[in-house]
Design a protein around this motif. Structure first.
Motif, PDB file in Angstrom:
ATOM      1  N   VAL A   1      87.605  -0.044  52.534  1.00  0.00           N
ATOM      2  CA  VAL A   1      86.383  -0.534  53.094  1.00  0.00           C
ATOM      3  C   VAL A   1      85.741  -1.288  51.719  1.00  0.00           C
ATOM      4  O   VAL A   1      85.943  -0.475  50.476  1.00  0.00           O
ATOM      5  CB  VAL A   1      85.344   0.137  53.743  1.00  0.00           C
ATOM      6  N   PRO A   2      85.382  -2.487  51.460  1.00  0.00           N
ATOM      7  CA  PRO A   2      84.527  -3.092  50.523  1.00  0.00           C
ATOM      8  C   PRO A   2      83.160  -2.211  50.181  1.00  0.00           C
ATOM      9  O   PRO A   2      82.746  -1.394  51.018  1.00  0.00           O
ATOM     10  CB  PRO A   2      84.220  -4.408  50.809  1.00  0.00           C
ATOM     11  N   ASN A   3      82.809  -2.234  48.977  1.00  0.00           N
ATOM     12  CA  ASN A   3      81.507  -1.883  48.577  1.00  0.00           C
ATOM     13  C   ASN A   3      80.393  -2.571  49.176  1.00  0.00           C
ATOM     14  O   ASN A   3      80.649  -3.574  49.963  1.00  0.00           O
ATOM     15  CB  ASN A   3      81.335  -1.520  47.057  1.00  0.00           C
ATOM     16  N   PRO A   4      79.154  -2.161  49.169  1.00  0.00           N
ATOM     17  CA  PRO A   4      77.998  -2.893  49.796  1.00  0.00           C
ATOM     18  C   PRO A   4      77.726  -4.462  49.308  1.00  0.00           C
ATOM     19  O   PRO A   4      77.575  -5.344  49.954  1.00  0.00           O
ATOM     20  CB  PRO A   4      76.829  -2.230  49.177  1.00  0.00           C
ATOM     21  N   LEU A   5      78.471  -4.790  48.282  1.00  0.00           N
ATOM     22  CA  LEU A   5      78.589  -6.366  47.924  1.00  0.00           C
ATOM     23  C   LEU A   5      79.760  -7.065  48.402  1.00  0.00           C
ATOM     24  O   LEU A   5      79.814  -8.235  47.976  1.00  0.00           O
ATOM     25  CB  LEU A   5      78.476  -6.413  46.189  1.00  0.00           C
ATOM     26  N   GLY A   6      80.535  -6.196  49.217  1.00  0.00           N
ATOM     27  CA  GLY A   6      81.713  -7.051  49.736  1.00  0.00           C
ATOM     28  C   GLY A   6      83.012  -7.190  48.768  1.00  0.00           C
ATOM     29  O   GLY A   6      83.760  -7.721  49.299  1.00  0.00           O
ATOM     30  N   ILE A   7      82.843  -6.084  47.622  1.00  0.00           N
ATOM     31  CA  ILE A   7      83.994  -6.300  46.835  1.00  0.00           C
ATOM     32  C   ILE A   7      85.030  -5.252  47.210  1.00  0.00           C
ATOM     33  O   ILE A   7      84.628  -3.916  47.137  1.00  0.00           O
ATOM     34  CB  ILE A   7      83.413  -6.474  45.330  1.00  0.00           C
ATOM     35  N   TYR A   8      86.462  -5.254  47.009  1.00  0.00           N
ATOM     36  CA  TYR A   8      87.168  -4.381  47.243  1.00  0.00           C
ATOM     37  C   TYR A   8      87.724  -3.940  46.239  1.00  0.00           C
ATOM     38  O   TYR A   8      87.724  -4.437  44.889  1.00  0.00           O
ATOM     39  CB  TYR A   8      88.556  -5.083  48.124  1.00  0.00           C
ATOM     40  N   ASN A   9      88.071  -2.687  46.170  1.00  0.00           N
ATOM     41  CA  ASN A   9      88.806  -1.829  44.917  1.00  0.00           C
ATOM     42  C   ASN A   9      88.103  -1.853  43.570  1.00  0.00           C
ATOM     43  O   ASN A   9      88.837  -2.171  42.697  1.00  0.00           O
ATOM     44  CB  ASN A   9      90.468  -2.319  44.986  1.00  0.00           C
ATOM     45  N   LEU A  10      86.983  -1.770  43.454  1.00  0.00           N
ATOM     46  CA  LEU A  10      86.377  -1.652  42.003  1.00  0.00           C
ATOM     47  C   LEU A  10      86.512  -0.258  41.579  1.00  0.00           C
ATOM     48  O   LEU A  10      86.336  -0.134  40.363  1.00  0.00           O
ATOM     49  CB  LEU A  10      85.039  -1.803  42.036  1.00  0.00           C
ATOM     50  N   SER A  11      86.995   0.607  42.343  1.00  0.00           N
ATOM     51  CA  SER A  11      87.513   2.006  42.032  1.00  0.00           C
ATOM     52  C   SER A  11      89.071   2.070  42.167  1.00  0.00           C
ATOM     53  O   SER A  11      89.356   2.285  43.304  1.00  0.00           O
ATOM     54  CB  SER A  11      86.426   3.060  42.764  1.00  0.00           C
TER      55      SER A  11
ATOM     56  N   GLY B   1      98.420  12.925  45.780  1.00  0.00           N
ATOM     57  CA  GLY B   1      99.624  13.454  46.342  1.00  0.00           C
ATOM     58  C   GLY B   1     100.305  13.768  45.143  1.00  0.00           C
ATOM     59  O   GLY B   1     100.006  13.796  44.119  1.00  0.00           O
ATOM     60  N   LYS B   2     101.529  14.039  45.368  1.00  0.00           N
ATOM     61  CA  LYS B   2     102.751  14.487  44.308  1.00  0.00           C
ATOM     62  C   LYS B   2     103.194  13.323  43.568  1.00  0.00           C
ATOM     63  O   LYS B   2     103.262  12.184  44.244  1.00  0.00           O
ATOM     64  CB  LYS B   2     103.641  15.209  45.011  1.00  0.00           C
ATOM     65  N   GLY B   3     103.039  13.350  42.180  1.00  0.00           N
ATOM     66  CA  GLY B   3     103.771  12.435  41.524  1.00  0.00           C
ATOM     67  C   GLY B   3     102.755  11.448  41.212  1.00  0.00           C
ATOM     68  O   GLY B   3     101.582  11.665  41.287  1.00  0.00           O
ATOM     69  N   LYS B   4     102.978  10.415  40.672  1.00  0.00           N
ATOM     70  CA  LYS B   4     102.271   9.199  40.282  1.00  0.00           C
ATOM     71  C   LYS B   4     101.632   8.342  41.353  1.00  0.00           C
ATOM     72  O   LYS B   4     102.106   8.367  42.457  1.00  0.00           O
ATOM     73  CB  LYS B   4     102.898   8.265  39.401  1.00  0.00           C
ATOM     74  N   ARG B   5     100.394   8.044  41.252  1.00  0.00           N
ATOM     75  CA  ARG B   5      99.776   7.299  42.360  1.00  0.00           C
ATOM     76  C   ARG B   5     100.225   5.683  42.080  1.00  0.00           C
ATOM     77  O   ARG B   5     100.526   5.415  40.793  1.00  0.00           O
ATOM     78  CB  ARG B   5      98.262   7.225  41.804  1.00  0.00           C
ATOM     79  N   LEU B   6     100.416   5.168  43.172  1.00  0.00           N
ATOM     80  CA  LEU B   6     100.906   3.678  42.949  1.00  0.00           C
ATOM     81  C   LEU B   6      99.872   2.716  43.375  1.00  0.00           C
ATOM     82  O   LEU B   6      98.951   3.332  43.938  1.00  0.00           O
ATOM     83  CB  LEU B   6     102.151   3.472  43.848  1.00  0.00           C
ATOM     84  N   THR B   7     100.099   1.389  43.106  1.00  0.00           N
ATOM     85  CA  THR B   7      98.908   0.471  43.327  1.00  0.00           C
ATOM     86  C   THR B   7      98.884   0.424  44.994  1.00  0.00           C
ATOM     87  O   THR B   7      99.934   0.632  45.638  1.00  0.00           O
ATOM     88  CB  THR B   7      99.234  -0.892  42.696  1.00  0.00           C
ATOM     89  N   PHE B   8      97.944  -0.295  45.508  1.00  0.00           N
ATOM     90  CA  PHE B   8      97.782  -0.226  46.929  1.00  0.00           C
ATOM     91  C   PHE B   8      97.359  -1.638  47.012  1.00  0.00           C
ATOM     92  O   PHE B   8      96.540  -2.302  46.304  1.00  0.00           O
ATOM     93  CB  PHE B   8      96.990   0.916  47.604  1.00  0.00           C
ATOM     94  N   ALA B   9      97.450  -2.127  48.512  1.00  0.00           N
ATOM     95  CA  ALA B   9      96.972  -3.344  48.997  1.00  0.00           C
ATOM     96  C   ALA B   9      95.476  -3.315  48.796  1.00  0.00           C
ATOM     97  O   ALA B   9      94.625  -2.374  49.181  1.00  0.00           O
ATOM     98  CB  ALA B   9      97.169  -3.637  50.188  1.00  0.00           C
ATOM     99  N   VAL B  10      94.905  -4.488  48.384  1.00  0.00           N
ATOM    100  CA  VAL B  10      93.571  -4.952  47.853  1.00  0.00           C
ATOM    101  C   VAL B  10      92.448  -4.412  49.213  1.00  0.00           C
ATOM    102  O   VAL B  10      91.639  -3.775  48.870  1.00  0.00           O
ATOM    103  CB  VAL B  10      92.973  -6.374  47.685  1.00  0.00           C
ATOM    104  N   ASP B  11      92.851  -4.725  50.394  1.00  0.00           N
ATOM    105  CA  ASP B  11      92.082  -4.318  51.777  1.00  0.00           C
ATOM    106  C   ASP B  11      92.584  -2.974  52.324  1.00  0.00           C
ATOM    107  O   ASP B  11      92.120  -2.723  53.499  1.00  0.00           O
ATOM    108  CB  ASP B  11      92.153  -5.564  52.677  1.00  0.00           C
ATOM    109  N   SER B  12      93.049  -1.950  51.439  1.00  0.00           N
ATOM    110  CA  SER B  12      93.417  -0.888  51.981  1.00  0.00           C
ATOM    111  C   SER B  12      92.304   0.008  52.343  1.00  0.00           C
ATOM    112  O   SER B  12      92.370   0.786  53.190  1.00  0.00           O
ATOM    113  CB  SER B  12      94.482   0.023  51.062  1.00  0.00           C
TER     114      SER B  12
END
Length: 121
Positions: A32-42, A19-30
């Motif tokens: 889906v998790p990766n196949p290991l069940g871990i959220y937000n590694l990217s 989006g326009k402007g700076k990206r902000l942090t977001f809630a951990v469970d915003s």
């Protein structure tokens, strides 16, 4: 190439929509998790990890489960912070830094706690 549920950055589905402007942090469970069940590694924050950095390590490391060098002067960073380019969160990106937790507070850096376990998720 990315630590998402499908290995890609799909903006708005498994990664924040640009989006326009700076990206902000977001809630951990915003997203889906990766196949290991871990959220937000990217995205969200750059993780300072316990691994030592050595620019030549992967030339001599085992192919399966390389554990990293036993000692060093710099620590490995993984992922991208909210103010950085999302492409920095690719698993192939190699970055390093001094230990920011001991030196000073560095906005956008975080760390994750994990344990080694033989039990399935």
């Amino acid at each position: 190439m990315f630590s998402t549920d499908n290995g890609n950055l799909n903006y708005g589905r498994n990664f924040p929509a640009s989006g326009k402007g700076k990206r902000l942090t977001f809630a951990v469970d915003s997203f889906v998790p990766n196949p290991l069940g871990i959220y937000n590694l990217s995205g969200n924050a750059t993780d300072w990890v316990n691994d030592w950095y050595d620019k030549d390590y992967y030339r001599v490391s085992p192919l399966i489960n390389p554990i990293g060098p036993e000692k060093g002067a710099l620590r490995v960073l993984r992922g991208s912070g909210y103010g950085e380019d999302p492409l920095l969160s690719a698993s192939t990106v190699r970055r390093w830094a001094e230990e920011p937790v001991r030196k000073q507070h560095v906005p956008g850096y975080s760390f994750r706690c994990a344990i080694q376990s033989d039990h399935p998720i």
